[in-house]
Enzyme design. Structure first.
Site, mmCIF file in Angstrom:
data_model
loop_
_atom_site.group_PDB
_atom_site.id
_atom_site.type_symbol
_atom_site.label_atom_id
_atom_site.label_comp_id
_atom_site.label_asym_id
_atom_site.label_seq_id
_atom_site.Cartn_x
_atom_site.Cartn_y
_atom_site.Cartn_z
ATOM 1 N N LYS A 191 -5.886 -6.825 -3.707
ATOM 2 C CA LYS A 191 -5.512 -7.952 -4.161
ATOM 3 C C LYS A 191 -3.972 -7.983 -3.750
ATOM 4 O O LYS A 191 -3.212 -7.471 -4.390
ATOM 5 C CB LYS A 191 -5.842 -8.159 -5.862
ATOM 6 N N GLU A 247 3.660 2.490 -8.599
ATOM 7 C CA GLU A 247 4.929 2.555 -7.862
ATOM 8 C C GLU A 247 5.883 1.359 -8.749
ATOM 9 O O GLU A 247 5.627 0.026 -8.150
ATOM 10 C CB GLU A 247 5.064 2.414 -6.410
ATOM 11 N N CYS A 262 12.495 -2.116 -4.559
ATOM 12 C CA CYS A 262 12.444 -1.463 -5.533
ATOM 13 C C CYS A 262 13.633 -0.289 -5.822
ATOM 14 O O CYS A 262 14.068 0.192 -6.855
ATOM 15 C CB CYS A 262 11.166 -0.789 -5.929
ATOM 16 N N GLU A 312 -0.247 -12.931 -5.059
ATOM 17 C CA GLU A 312 -0.337 -14.581 -4.882
ATOM 18 C C GLU A 312 0.910 -15.161 -3.997
ATOM 19 O O GLU A 312 0.647 -16.365 -3.258
ATOM 20 C CB GLU A 312 -0.677 -15.159 -6.007
ATOM 21 N N TRP A 314 4.805 -8.883 -3.694
ATOM 22 C CA TRP A 314 5.451 -9.748 -2.652
ATOM 23 C C TRP A 314 6.728 -9.193 -1.888
ATOM 24 O O TRP A 314 6.753 -9.678 -0.865
ATOM 25 C CB TRP A 314 5.558 -11.157 -3.402
ATOM 26 N N ASN A 315 7.171 -8.364 -2.299
ATOM 27 C CA ASN A 315 8.423 -8.107 -1.889
ATOM 28 C C ASN A 315 8.411 -7.013 -0.392
ATOM 29 O O ASN A 315 9.305 -7.110 0.219
ATOM 30 C CB ASN A 315 9.482 -7.232 -2.876
HETATM 31 P P1 NAD Z 1 6.054 -10.032 -12.628
HETATM 32 O O1 NAD Z 1 6.013 -8.893 -13.677
HETATM 33 O O2 NAD Z 1 5.787 -11.369 -13.083
HETATM 34 O O3 NAD Z 1 5.060 -9.759 -11.626
HETATM 35 C C1 NAD Z 1 4.443 -10.706 -10.725
HETATM 36 C C2 NAD Z 1 3.422 -10.045 -9.655
HETATM 37 O O4 NAD Z 1 2.620 -9.022 -10.380
HETATM 38 C C3 NAD Z 1 2.433 -11.083 -8.958
HETATM 39 O O5 NAD Z 1 2.475 -10.825 -7.607
HETATM 40 C C4 NAD Z 1 0.970 -10.697 -9.442
HETATM 41 O O6 NAD Z 1 0.001 -10.652 -8.644
HETATM 42 C C5 NAD Z 1 1.111 -9.204 -10.014
HETATM 43 N N1 NAD Z 1 0.500 -9.157 -11.266
HETATM 44 C C6 NAD Z 1 0.614 -10.003 -12.505
HETATM 45 N N2 NAD Z 1 -0.136 -9.649 -13.421
HETATM 46 C C7 NAD Z 1 -1.049 -8.758 -12.781
HETATM 47 C C8 NAD Z 1 -2.390 -8.123 -13.125
HETATM 48 N N3 NAD Z 1 -2.914 -8.203 -14.448
HETATM 49 N N4 NAD Z 1 -2.936 -7.391 -12.462
HETATM 50 C C9 NAD Z 1 -2.246 -7.241 -11.036
HETATM 51 N N5 NAD Z 1 -1.291 -7.526 -10.704
HETATM 52 C C10 NAD Z 1 -0.737 -8.720 -11.404
HETATM 53 O O7 NAD Z 1 7.061 -9.521 -11.553
HETATM 54 P P2 NAD Z 1 7.925 -10.395 -10.392
HETATM 55 O O8 NAD Z 1 8.940 -11.189 -11.083
HETATM 56 O O9 NAD Z 1 7.071 -11.204 -9.515
HETATM 57 O O10 NAD Z 1 8.579 -9.316 -9.459
HETATM 58 C C11 NAD Z 1 9.608 -8.530 -10.055
HETATM 59 C C12 NAD Z 1 9.289 -7.174 -10.532
HETATM 60 O O11 NAD Z 1 8.374 -6.458 -9.782
HETATM 61 C C13 NAD Z 1 10.581 -6.624 -10.543
HETATM 62 O O12 NAD Z 1 10.920 -6.010 -11.806
HETATM 63 C C14 NAD Z 1 10.198 -5.144 -9.871
HETATM 64 O O13 NAD Z 1 10.344 -3.891 -10.414
HETATM 65 C C15 NAD Z 1 8.584 -5.275 -9.454
HETATM 66 N N6 NAD Z 1 8.496 -4.784 -8.150
HETATM 67 C C16 NAD Z 1 8.423 -3.478 -8.032
HETATM 68 C C17 NAD Z 1 8.046 -3.034 -6.819
HETATM 69 C C18 NAD Z 1 8.005 -1.595 -6.318
HETATM 70 O O14 NAD Z 1 7.882 -1.048 -5.274
HETATM 71 N N7 NAD Z 1 8.023 -0.519 -7.614
HETATM 72 C C19 NAD Z 1 7.823 -3.600 -5.762
HETATM 73 C C20 NAD Z 1 7.858 -5.396 -5.928
HETATM 74 C C21 NAD Z 1 8.090 -5.659 -7.388
#
Ligand code: NAD
Length: 481
Positions: A179, A254, A288, A182, A155-156
């Site tokens: 996908k 990533e 990230c 959400e 989402w970010n």
């Molecule tokens: P989270 O671990 O709760 O993940 C939620 C997100 O992950 C939702 O968008 C969901 O669609 C997806 N997700 C969850 N279970 C999944 C599955 N089984 N299969 C596929 N997708 C699934 O994290 P959050 O609080 O929403 O986000 C914060 C974290 O996300 C941070 O710790 C950050 O590191 C990470 N992040 C990293 C990047 C990057 O570029 N590396 C980008 C965005 C977020």
């Protein structure tokens, strides 16, 4: 300034060239983080919908693979032009569903368009090679598209991430089922619409929304899917890696970061602090590669800390739809809760709150730009990625020691340093564990450079000359004439 609140797009999955309904039944609400109001219900996919998307990607693959790269590239260039035309509309939707300030939206869409153009051009240069052999034997290495790809985007970066993954797959000759998160489905929908209107044939791009665990299981276990690419958190990345391992699927991951910034004694502390604060609080720190742990040399610590705190306090926090807002709400209540827990834990451990550490307003997930100092080693925030508007300022006296402490997390995505000393810059480049090291700036990763991490931050690279590494496989044709 008044908000400019546009209509939120109607959400629909895109399967085999048609906007469908989603027969999953279970409704997931998409929430505006600035108002906490429900924007829409996600049309969740059923297993049958996911199967339909996989089937479409599989059927469309041979013709797309066999199309001339220049024709595929022309479609991507048209999609890039459409993205630029729709920059304002997409920026407004990102503001509504993510809370990204409208003023920052165009840069993300410009980046997305640049990625399409980069991949279109690289598609023309996906050369194989001829390996010298005895007379009569021709050893040719072809680089062939791997097949249908499953892509999961966060989402970010709701615009740039789908644009990056879809265009890399398409330019390589692969088809894709994506996908999106959400939390930010409409931005992804607007991106997919640009591909559709640019002339991508039915089945080449498919998009499903819904229950992530079911969708990832269905996609990754399908024999038709040949590559998985995921951007998101470490825990989810680990889950997908386990699943991919079971089905022997290659994976590009990533994941998160906890980026160190080393500010050396010779750096200009005011300049470094101004750049650092701007970079830190962009997108509410939910990036990230966001800088999080600042190691500042004793000689410049006070000046850096004072300037950084002043910059943090001057940031205009408000509605993402107001053109003068610099930082919007956090993306969701879960994120704000995570930041609050890290701050409470650090405070208990004895850290000092230099500024922030409080909610703003009654509605929406707003949180003040926060700076922690004197953070004891025991505090969880030193090792857990904050992924929010939280900066940790620490002192150092010896550069070797700063590099060692910079490496003291499980992550290794981005790192930054400020110095005019070639010796210091070389030492940092050699010592600090990171996929990306930027010295004297916080510039974003442009399409032409490789992007990715080491350690728990993931593996594989996106962008740069490496952009097709996962999408193309080498095939040896050894021909004795
Ligand atoms: P989270 O671990 O709760 O993940 C939620 C997100 O992950 C939702 O968008 C969901 O669609 C997806 N997700 C969850 N279970 C999944 C599955 N089984 N299969 C596929 N997708 C699934 O994290 P959050 O609080 O929403 O986000 C914060 C974290 O996300 C941070 O710790 C950050 O590191 C990470 N992040 C990293 C990047 C990057 O570029 N590396 C980008 C965005 C977020």
């Amino acid at each position: 300034m008044p908000d400019m609140r546009p209509a939120y797009p109607e959400l629909a999955p895109y399967i085999d060239g048609r906007w469908t309904r989603g027969t999953g039944g279970r409704a997931i609400a998409v929430v505006d983080p600035g108002t906490e109001q429900v924007l829409a219900e996600l049309p969740a996919a059923s297993e049958a919908d996911v199967e339909a998307a996989i089937g479409a990607a599989e059927r469309a693959f041979p013709a797309w693979r066999d199309m001339a790269p220049a024709r595929r590239g022309a479609i991507l260039l048209k999609a890039a032009a459409l993205l630029r035309q729709r920059m304002d509309e997409i920026s407004a939707v990102m503001a509504m569903e993510l809370g990204k300030p409208v003023a920052d939206g165009p840069a993300e869409i410009e980046r997305a368009a640049g990625l399409l153009e980069w991949h279109a051009a690289e598609g023309l240069r996906a050369y194989g090679r001829v390996i010298p052999a005895q007379a009569g034997l021709r050893q040719t290495v072809l680089r062939r598209p791997i097949g249908p790809v499953a892509a999961f985007t966060p989402w970010n970066g709701p615009g740039a991430s789908p644009a990056r993954k879809i265009s890399a797959a398409l330019a390589a000759g692969c088809t894709v089922v994506i996908k999106p998160a959400e939390e930010t489905p409409a931005t992804a929908l607007l991106i997919v619409r640009c591909f559709e209107e640019a002339g991508v044939p039915p089945g080449v791009v498919n998009m499903v929304f819904g229950e992530p665990a079911m969708i990832s299981r269905a996609l990754i276990s399908s024999p038709a899917i040949r590559l998985v690419t995921f951007t998101g958190s470490v825990p989810v990345g680990r889950l997908l890696a386990e699943l991919a391992g079971r089905h022997l699927k290659p994976l590009i991951l990533e994941l998160g970061g906890h980026s160190p910034v080393i500010v050396c004694a010779d750096a200009d502390p005011a300049r470094a602090a101004a750049l650092a604060a701007k970079s830190k609080y962009r997108n509410g720190g939910q990036i990230c590669v966001s800088p999080t742990r600042f190691f500042v040399h004793d000689d410049v610590y006070r000046a850096f800390a004072d300037a950084f705190v002043a910059q943090a306090e001057a940031i205009r926090v408000g509605s993402a739809l107001s053109p003068d807002t610099q930082m919007g709400p956090l993306a969701n209540g879960r994120r704000r809760g995570a930041i609050e827990a890290l701050v409470a834990n650090a405070r208990e451990a004895g850290a000092t709150i230099a500024t922030g550490a409080r909610r703003i307003g009654e509605r929406g997930f707003f949180y003040a730009p926060t700076v922690l100092t004197d953070v004891p080693e025991a505090a969880e925030v030193l090792r857990s990625e904050p992924f929010g508007p939280l900066a940790i300022l620490r002192r150092f006296a010896d550069l070797d020691e700063a590099c060692r402490r910079a490496n003291d997390t499980a992550y290794g995505l981005a790192a930054y340093a400020f110095t005019d000393s070639a010796k210091a810059a070389n030492l940092i480049a050699e010592r600090v564990d990171a996929g990306i090291l930027s010295i004297n700036h916080f510039g974003g990763a442009s399409p032409e450079v490789p992007f990715g991490g080491v350690k728990d931050s993931g593996y594989g690279r996106e962008g740069g000359a490496e952009c097709f590494d996962g999408y193309l496989v080498s095939k040896l044709v050894s021909h004795l004439a």
